[in-house]
Structures are given as structure tokens and as C-alpha cells.
Design a protein around this motif. Structure first.
Motif, PDB file in Angstrom:
ATOM      1  N   SER A  45       3.702  -6.857   4.608  1.00 56.07           N
ATOM      2  CA  SER A  45       4.129  -7.955   3.725  1.00 56.07           C
ATOM      3  C   SER A  45       3.140  -8.123   2.575  1.00 56.07           C
ATOM      4  CB  SER A  45       4.249  -9.265   4.506  1.00 56.07           C
ATOM      5  OG  SER A  45       3.000  -9.623   5.063  1.00 56.07           O
ATOM      6  N   GLY A  46       2.027  -7.417   2.630  1.00 55.52           N
ATOM      7  CA  GLY A  46       1.009  -7.529   1.586  1.00 55.52           C
ATOM      8  C   GLY A  46       0.009  -8.635   1.905  1.00 55.52           C
ATOM      9  N   LYS A  47       0.121  -9.156   3.136  1.00 53.29           N
ATOM     10  CA  LYS A  47      -0.702 -10.287   3.571  1.00 53.29           C
ATOM     11  C   LYS A  47      -2.203 -10.099   3.315  1.00 53.29           C
ATOM     12  CE  LYS A  47       0.137 -10.298   7.696  1.00 53.29           C
ATOM     13  NZ  LYS A  47      -0.722  -9.951   8.775  1.00 53.29           N
ATOM     14  N   SER A  48      -2.759  -8.969   3.745  1.00 47.75           N
ATOM     15  CA  SER A  48      -4.211  -8.806   3.640  1.00 47.75           C
ATOM     16  C   SER A  48      -4.673  -8.787   2.187  1.00 47.75           C
ATOM     17  CB  SER A  48      -4.678  -7.517   4.313  1.00 47.75           C
ATOM     18  OG  SER A  48      -4.327  -7.555   5.658  1.00 47.75           O
ATOM     19  N   SER A  49      -4.028  -7.945   1.379  1.00 46.62           N
ATOM     20  CA  SER A  49      -4.516  -7.847  -0.004  1.00 46.62           C
ATOM     21  C   SER A  49      -4.227  -9.127  -0.783  1.00 46.62           C
ATOM     22  CB  SER A  49      -3.939  -6.617  -0.698  1.00 46.62           C
ATOM     23  OG  SER A  49      -2.619  -6.415  -0.308  1.00 46.62           O
ATOM     24  N   ILE A  62       1.420 -20.889   5.110  1.00 47.78           N
ATOM     25  CA  ILE A  62       2.365 -20.004   4.410  1.00 47.78           C
ATOM     26  C   ILE A  62       2.839 -18.884   5.329  1.00 47.78           C
ATOM     27  CG2 ILE A  62       2.559 -18.310   2.519  1.00 47.78           C
ATOM     28  CD1 ILE A  62       0.402 -19.957   1.018  1.00 47.78           C
ATOM     29  N   LEU A  63       4.131 -18.597   5.264  1.00 44.67           N
ATOM     30  CA  LEU A  63       4.656 -17.378   5.893  1.00 44.67           C
ATOM     31  C   LEU A  63       4.989 -16.423   4.752  1.00 44.67           C
ATOM     32  CD1 LEU A  63       5.608 -16.010   8.548  1.00 44.67           C
ATOM     33  CD2 LEU A  63       7.888 -16.812   7.977  1.00 44.67           C
ATOM     34  N   LEU A  64       4.261 -15.309   4.715  1.00 42.12           N
ATOM     35  CA  LEU A  64       4.486 -14.338   3.643  1.00 42.12           C
ATOM     36  C   LEU A  64       5.416 -13.252   4.164  1.00 42.12           C
ATOM     37  CD1 LEU A  64       3.631 -13.611   0.751  1.00 42.12           C
ATOM     38  CD2 LEU A  64       1.730 -12.334   1.727  1.00 42.12           C
ATOM     39  N   THR A  65       6.582 -13.162   3.569  1.00 42.34           N
ATOM     40  CA  THR A  65       7.557 -12.181   4.047  1.00 42.34           C
ATOM     41  C   THR A  65       7.958 -11.244   2.908  1.00 42.34           C
ATOM     42  OG1 THR A  65       9.390 -13.629   3.469  1.00 42.34           O
ATOM     43  CG2 THR A  65       8.591 -13.754   5.728  1.00 42.34           C
ATOM     44  N   ALA A  66       8.690 -10.206   3.277  1.00 41.11           N
ATOM     45  CA  ALA A  66       9.323  -9.331   2.287  1.00 41.11           C
ATOM     46  C   ALA A  66      10.431  -8.619   3.050  1.00 41.11           C
ATOM     47  CB  ALA A  66       8.325  -8.329   1.720  1.00 41.11           C
TER      48      ALA A  66
END
Ligand code: DC
Length: 228
Positions: free
Chosen positions: A14-18, A146-150
Motif C-alpha cells: 500500500s506504500g505504507k512504509s515509504s 489512518i488506514l492506507l489502502t490501494a
């Protein structure tokens, strides 16, 4: 002790770390990658010949697990004892074993306490903490959740771009299988009450970071205008 916590959960790719790290940098906050601890424990088990599939051996291994992580977004490292394992914990041999370690309740309870003590040790004005159960278990009272999704195909495309040596099909299969295993332990696909979903499917990296930073600024502004 830091007084502003930003909790970010989401699936692999999901790009969470970066995004979390870049948001922390933009905000002048610390950044804690919690997946690194599950990975470091899986790495330590493999190195010591402990079967990550055997819960009682993994629980025993926790007793001598000396973990440290850099929480300055410009000085990220992961260490086990005196050994730096920042790169090693991303190796496929660790990635394929990490879900087995992460599903052991005693491991989760131990690491949740460790994550909280790392949050408490931050001296910056805030900290961004990312993982799978930060909004629900580690820091359910966080100031911003936040929930970061894609979309799945977007996540697979991004992960495959990160791993050019692997075929897109292999990467997609591994990502889907890890999500399936991990989501049996924690639900990081659906936002819990009070958690804001940021869907990055149609956002580029900078736009996603801006979305996170805007949510933090909005929460800071509303905290300032709320009388204590
Ligand atoms: O985000 P990551 O891929 O580095 O996470 C590694 C593993 O750790 C992942 O398979 C799920 C698990 N994990 C978890 O169960 N809870 C967290 N807070 C963070 C990661």
C-alpha cells in the motif's frame, strides 16, 4: 515523551512504509516501522535454527531477542543484538516465514508492549507508527488514525516494481498469500471506527504523503482550538 501519535495501518504494497517515513520527515516527527520487529524475530529464529512454525520455540527465542530500531526517519536501521539486519530482514527467506511468527499471540503481546515503549521514548513532537494493528491495538487512542489502502492490482504493480528480479506473477501470488495469512490475525483491510481511509490507488507518492500530512495538520488545528 512525544505527545502526538499518528497510527497508520494497511496491507503489503500500500506504500505504507515509504509514505509513513516521508510524512514523518515532513512533520519533523519520528517514525516507527513495526513490521521490522516481526521480521527481525523471524530472522533471529532462522539464524539460530529455531523453526518459526513452532510457537513454543519462538516464544523461548523471545527471551534472548535484543531488538533495536532507528526511529529518526533519516537514520533508519534495524539491529538484533549488535548485528545490523536492516537489509537482511527484507530477504524472501524472512518474508515467507514472518507470518508464522506474527500469528503467535504471545509474540504479538510482547511486541505490542515493545512498540509502546518505543513510542514513549520518542523525544520529537510526534511519531508516525505504521503496521497492521496500530490503529486498533498498539495505539487505539492515537491522535490521527489512518488506514492506507490501494486497489489490489495497484499494490501488486508497485510491489513488482520494487522487486525487479521476480516475475510479476510470482510477486502477485506472494503478496496475495501473505495478505491472506496476515488478515486472519488482524483485520487491516477494513477501517475500524474513527479510522480515516486514505485510498492511494489514484494518488502518486507525493499526493499520498500530502493527504497524510493534511490529516495531521487538521487534527493539530482542532486540538489547538478545543479548550482543555
Ligand atoms: O509491513 P511488513 O511487510 O514489514 O510486515 C511484516 C509482517 O509482520 C507482515 O507479514 C505482518 C506482520 N505485522 C503484523 O502482524 N503487525 C504489525 N503491526 C506489523 C506487521
Amino acid at each position: 515523551m512525544t505527545d502526538f501519535v499518528v497510527a497508520i495501518d494497511g496491507p503489503a504494497g500500500s506504500g505504507k512504509s515509504s509514505v509513513s517515513r516521508a510524512s514523518a520527515r515532513a512533520l519533523g516527527f519520528d517514525y516507527q516501522d513495526t513490521g521490522a520487529a516481526y521480521r527481525a524475530l523471524a530472522w533471529a529464529c532462522i539464524e539460530r535454527g529455531v523453526d518459526p512454525q513452532d510457537p513454543s520455540d519462538v516464544i523461548d527465542a523471545l527471551e534472548t531477542f535484543e531488538y533495536s530500531i532507528g526511529i529518526d526517519p533519516d537514520d533508519y536501521f534495524v539491529r538484533v543484538g549488535s548485528e545490523t539486519v536492516t537489509r537482511e530482514i527484507r530477504e524472501p527467506r524472512v518474508t515467507t516465514m514472518v507470518s508464522a511468527v506474527a500469528r503467535i499471540p504471545e509474540v504479538r503481546a510482547y511486541l505490542v508492549e515493545l512498540f509502546r515503549s518505543i513510542i514513549a521514548a520518542s523525544t520529537k513532537p510526534g511519531i508516525v507508527v505504521e503496521g497492521r494493528d496500530i490503529t486498533t491495538v498498539v495505539a487505539p487512542d492515537a491522535d490521527v488514525r489512518i488506514l492506507l489502502t490501494a486497489a489490489e492490482e495497484v499494490r501488486m504493480g508497485r510491489r513488482s516494481a520494487e522487486l525487479p528480479g521476480e516475475s510479476a506473477e510470482t510477486t502477485a501470488r506472494q503478496l496475495a498469500s501473505r495478505d491472506a495469512q496476515d488478515s486472519r490475525v488482524v483485520d487491516f483491510m477494513n477501517a475500524a471506527d474513527g479510522v480515516t481511509t486514505v485510498d492511494s490507488s489514484d494518488l502518486d507518492f507525493d499526493q499520498t504523503v500530502s493527504a497524510v500530512v493534511s490529516l495531521v495538520h487538521a487534527a493539530q488545528t482542532s486540538a489547538e482550538s478545543t479548550p482543555h
